[in-house]
Every structure is written in structure tokens, then in C-alpha cells.
Design a protein around this motif. Structure first.
Motif, short mmCIF file in Angstrom:
data_model
loop_
_atom_site.label_atom_id
_atom_site.label_comp_id
_atom_site.label_asym_id
_atom_site.label_seq_id
_atom_site.Cartn_x
_atom_site.Cartn_y
_atom_site.Cartn_z
N TYR A 1 -3.28 5.48 -1.74
CA TYR A 1 -4.14 6.34 -0.92
C TYR A 1 -3.56 7.74 -0.84
N LYS B 1 0.85 -1.19 0.00
CA LYS B 1 0.00 0.00 0.00
C LYS B 1 0.88 1.24 0.00
N LEU C 1 0.84 5.39 0.46
CA LEU C 1 0.05 6.50 0.98
C LEU C 1 0.79 7.82 0.76
N SER D 1 -2.36 -0.80 -3.71
CA SER D 1 -3.40 0.19 -3.42
C SER D 1 -2.71 1.52 -3.17
N GLN E 1 -7.52 6.20 -3.58
CA GLN E 1 -8.52 6.33 -2.52
C GLN E 1 -8.11 7.41 -1.53
N THR E 2 -9.11 8.14 -1.03
CA THR E 2 -8.80 9.13 0.01
C THR E 2 -9.09 8.53 1.38
N ILE E 3 -8.27 8.90 2.34
CA ILE E 3 -8.51 8.47 3.72
C ILE E 3 -8.32 9.66 4.65
#
Lengths: 102, 144, 110
Positions: free
Chosen positions: A60, A29, A31, A58, A81-83
Motif C-alpha cells: 500500500y 502488509k 505500507l 499486499s 494499492q492506495t489508501i
């Protein structure tokens, strides 16, 4: 056995974003935080790299950092994707280790 | 040692990787990393060092800092063997991108206790793909 | 703090380690040792000189376990032990011997 890779520098300023993508293995992942979110805006020079990373990882971005820089969620490279801060904590907890590409 | 074992039994050695990505002297990262490695060595874990990006410059030979007023800490990497830190992974692509080869690196060795104290090289040149794999096999990564 | 050495003031930090490592000389070592209640003999000098050589080569003062191992290799088992080194330097061989050798406090030593 995923690794969370965090990137906090703009890809236009530092090579850490590219380095991070070069050292992922499938299932990892990535980020983007702080100026790192700049790489996730659609149409930017590095957008294609983000798209190809999405094929086996993934990706983010941290929403507060996105908002601070005036980037709307609709302006992101498709698949990113936003978190929020809570999501950040969840990612760290879910992953087996974290590498910060400082 | 398998990862699940490392994470399980208390007291079992864990795999620690120190990731070094900055050249020395321009920022404090390289020296800070080295100090943490030396202090951390007392905890008898399975310690490995990775050198990639500009981090490969930390272990190039012939560093001379007299004229910049900074301490040349490159000789300290040669003491790592005494601290039982014997696995230094250097990324081949990072060297190549910077016009460097393995010959530009210092000779860093350790004495193998299990092989009649034979002197062996600590530096292992690995591909970018192998470096990614090495990272994915750690219990803990410390990023510098 | 500071050492009064033949009328000159030699600067040290609050624990007695020299601020400028280059001012060290054997007579100053004897003075620092006196301050630590140690009368330097050949065995003390062996350790102090060993530490200085180690520092010269690697730019660090070794941790105690590294010192023990290295002493053992160079001088044999009798001298490569915690016990031997603590008899010579009761308040910690790494700390006291490094101070006398004019070196910084060993990394990781609190």
C-alpha cells in the motif's frame, strides 16, 4: 496473524525499504508513507522489488504522501494499492503487530 | 506460549520484541531502545531483542568512546541478564554484509535460574528468514 | 542544588545527585548521607560500594529488584531483601544509596 510493515524513507536514501521486504512473511502488509512512496512509482530502480513483494504480500501507499510528491495513482507499480489516513488506521487495527522500518 | 493465549488471559506475559537497526552514537535510537528495555523489564513480559542492519554494531566488542565525548553504553548490554532479558537475536546476514562475525560481538550471558544458575550465552545468531519468522510471532514490536 | 564540601562547592541536580560523577570520594559520600539523615555504617558502605562496582562494570545503577537479587547472591539471603535495604535507606535504597554512591538516579526510577 499478519504484520504491518511501514516504510517512511526513500529507497534511494536508506536501506530500510529493502530490509522491510527482506523480513516479510507471506500474508504480511507493507505500507509506504512519507518519502517511502518513492519506491512505488513505476519504472524506478526498485519497482521490480515491489512487484516481487506483491506475489505474497499486499503493498500500500498513503495517497496524501503520493499526491504531495506529484505521483499520480496511475504511475504506480501495478498491484500497489492506495489508501487514505482512515485506511492507514484500518490497516493498523487489522494487523496483529506493526514494525516501523525507521 | 501460544499467541491466542497471550492475547487472551489478562496478566499473561506477552511477547515483546525490540527491533534494533541503528548503529550506536550516530543517532539516539540505540540508547533510547536500551533504556526502554531496562525500564520495560520491570513489567515481567517475555522480552526479546533483535539486532539487524546496522543495529548489530550496538553489541560489537571493544567500543571506546573517550575521544568522541559520548558515554560508552555497550557494557550495559551485559547487565541485561540481571534484568531477565536473556534472548538476543542477531541476524547472520547483517553481520556478514558488514564484514563481521560472531567473534566480533561482546560476550553477553545470563545465569539460568532453572539450571542451577549456569551461565549461558544470551546471543543467538539467526538467519534472515528466521528473523522474519521471529518478528511474525510477537504480540508487540517496538521499532528503533 | 550544591553541596558545601570543605569550602568547595560540589554541583548537584535538583534532587541532590552529583552532576560530575568523577568528583565523588568517601568523605563526600558521608556528607551526602548526612543530607539524607543517614549516618554511614559498615552495612551502608557495603551497599554503596556494591553499587559503585556495579556501575563501574555495567555503566548503570541497577533497578531495586536487580540490586536485591545481586546483593542476595553476593552477601546471602539476609542482606538480599527489600526489608534489609529499606531499613538502611528508608527513602528507597536505589534512590538514596545511588545518590550517596555518587551515581545517577537508577533508570526507570521516578
Amino acid at each position: 496473524m499478519a504484520t504491518l510493515h511501514t516504510v517512511n524513507k526513500s529507497p534511494f536514501e536508506r536501506s530500510s525499504f529493502i530490509s522491510a521486504l527482506n523480513h516479510t512473511v507471506p500474508g504480511d502488509k507493507v505500507l509506504m508513507i512519507e518519502d517511502g512512496v518513492i519506491s512505488a512509482r513505476k519504472g524506478n530502480t526498485f519497482a521490480d522489488l515491489v512487484s516481487s513483494a506483491l506475489s505474497d504480500c499486499s503493498v500500500y501507499v498513503l495517497a496524501p504522501d503520493l499526491a504531495a510528491r506529484g505521483i499520480a495513482e496511475g504511475d504506480l507499480v501495478e498491484g500497489v494499492q492506495t489508501i487514505d489516513y482512515g485506511g492507514f488506521v484500518d490497516l493498523v487495527a487489522e494487523c496483529d503487530r506493526t514494525q516501523s522500518w525507521l | 506460549m501460544a499467541m491466542d493465549e497471550a492475547g487472551g488471559a489478562p496478566g499473561a506475559a506477552k511477547k515483546f520484541l525490540y527491533v534494533n537497526r541503528k548503529a550506536p552514537y550516530g543517532t539516539i535510537y540505540a540508547l533510547e531502545s536500551l533504556e526502554v528495555v531496562l525500564i520495560g523489564a520491570a513489567f515481567e513480559q517475555d522480552v526479546q531483542l533483535a539486532f539487524l542492519d546496522d543495529g548489530v554494531y550496538q553489541i560489537v566488542k571493544n567500543q571506546s568512546t573517550d575521544a568522541i565525548g559520548a558515554k560508552n553504553f555497550s557494557p550495559t548490554y551485559k547487565a541485561l541478564g540481571d534484568y531477565e532479558v536473556t534472548k538476543l537475536y542477531v541476524e547472520a546476514e547483517a553481520l556478514e554484509e558488514r564484514g563481521l562475525t560472531a567473534d566480533d560481538l561482546m560476550e553477553i550471558t545470563f545465569e539460568d535460574e532453572d539450571d542451577d544458575w549456569a551461565e549461558k550465552p544470551s546471543i543467538n545468531i539467526v538467519s534472515r528468514a528466521d528473523m522474519a519468522k521471529i518478528m511474525s510471532e510477537q504480540d508487540v514490536i517496538l521499532s528503533f | 542544588m550544591a553541596y558545601d564540601f570543605n569550602g568547595a562547592t560540589i554541583e548537584a541536580d535538583e534532587e541532590g545527585y552529583l552532576v560530575d560523577l568523577s568528583v565523588w570520594n568517601p568523605d563526600l559520600a558521608v556528607l551526602i548521607a548526612e543530607d539524607e539523615k543517614i549516618v554511614m555504617n559498615d552495612e551502608h558502605w557495603e551497599v554503596v560500594n556494591f553499587l559503585r562496582e556495579y556501575y563501574d562494570e555495567y555503566q548503570i545503577a541497577p533497578a531495586i529488584r536487580v540490586l536485591v537479587k545481586a546483593m542476595k547472591k553476593k552477601f546471602g539471603g539476609d542482606k538480599g531483601s527489600n526489608k534489609y535495604l529499606y531499613e538502611l535507606f528508608p527513602y528507597g535504597p536505589a534512590k538514596q544509596a545511588c545518590k550517596i554512591a555518587g551515581l545517577p538516579k537508577p533508570t526507570g526510577c521516578v
